[in-house]
Design an enzyme around this catalytic site. Structure first.
Site, PDB file in Angstrom:
ATOM      1  N   ILE A 158       0.880  -1.161   0.000  1.00 35.45           N
ATOM      2  CA  ILE A 158       0.000   0.000   0.000  1.00 35.45           C
ATOM      3  C   ILE A 158       0.922   1.216   0.000  1.00 35.45           C
ATOM      4  CG2 ILE A 158      -0.200  -0.114   2.534  1.00 35.45           C
ATOM      5  CD1 ILE A 158      -2.909   1.231   2.326  1.00 35.45           C
ATOM      6  N   SER A 159       0.729   2.123  -0.944  1.00 39.42           N
ATOM      7  CA  SER A 159       1.638   3.262  -1.100  1.00 39.42           C
ATOM      8  C   SER A 159       1.591   4.191   0.113  1.00 39.42           C
ATOM      9  CB  SER A 159       1.277   4.058  -2.354  1.00 39.42           C
ATOM     10  OG  SER A 159       1.430   3.289  -3.518  1.00 39.42           O
TER      11      SER A 159
END
Length: 205
Positions: free
Chosen positions: A51-52
């Site tokens: 997840i960025s």
């Protein structure tokens, strides 16, 4: 998170900032990582994916210039967090994921959170979603060696596409592609590091 990691680094769009405040990031990470959910860093979500970090999610969203009612194509559903932020801005989000466990987990998350404006699909994202084209915006959350031609073809005119491009993670640049009046222009928005974009128009599967 929004004040110190995002707004302080130059993201100014009030809609994006509010969306980042409203979407509960901790619901998109594994239970063991909930205490780290709001840190300024990417986090693993399984299957070699991440997840960025919040700032990158906000930056890419701002570059798309999302307005309510827009159709947005997302390539790389992952945890579903980026799609949820886009939906919070009033967009209908068509999101494509190639990894089955991530796809099913994200789809369940969307259903549990009643995010009915998000339409998930299990497929090769580099091919886009031609049946639903054109899209007002396209956002790609993985880096490949080139901008996949199908994604440019499926972009509306005018439209914006945001994608990491590079021969490797150390060489990736965030590229803004703008289509207007039949012309396509690209702008280098700076260095980034994303997982590999795998598919017919990315790295080999």
């Amino acid at each position: 998170m929004v004040r110190e990691q995002i707004e302080a680094r130059g993201v100014r769009d009030p809609g994006v900032l509010e969306a980042m405040r409203q979407v509960p990031r901790h619901l998109f990470v594994e239970p063991a990582l909930v205490p780290k959910a709001y840190m300024d860093a990417p986090l693993p979500i399984g299957e070699g994916q991440t997840i960025s970090q919040p700032y990158i999610v906000a930056l890419m969203t701002e570059l798309l210039q999302v307005k309510p009612g827009m159709k947005i194509l997302e390539i790389g559903t992952g945890s579903g967090y980026q799609a949820a932020v886009l939906a919070q801005l009033g967009a209908t989000v068509y999101t494509v994921e190639r990894i089955k466990p991530l796809f099913f987990a994200a789809r369940k998350r969307f259903m549990d959170m009643r995010l009915f404006s998000i339409k998930p699909k299990l497929d090769d994202g580099t091919l886009g979603w031609p049946e639903e084209a054109p899209f007002d915006g396209v956002l790609v959350t993985a880096g490949g060696p080139q901008v996949p031609p199908p994604l440019v073809d499926q972009l509306a005119d005018p439209g914006r596409l945001v994608i990491p491009v590079g021969e490797g993670r150390r060489d990736q640049k965030l590229i803004l592609v703008e289509k207007s009046g039949g012309r396509v222009a690209t702008t280098d928005m700076g260095g980034v590091a994303f997982v590999d974009l795998v598919g017919a128009h990315g790295w080999g599967a």
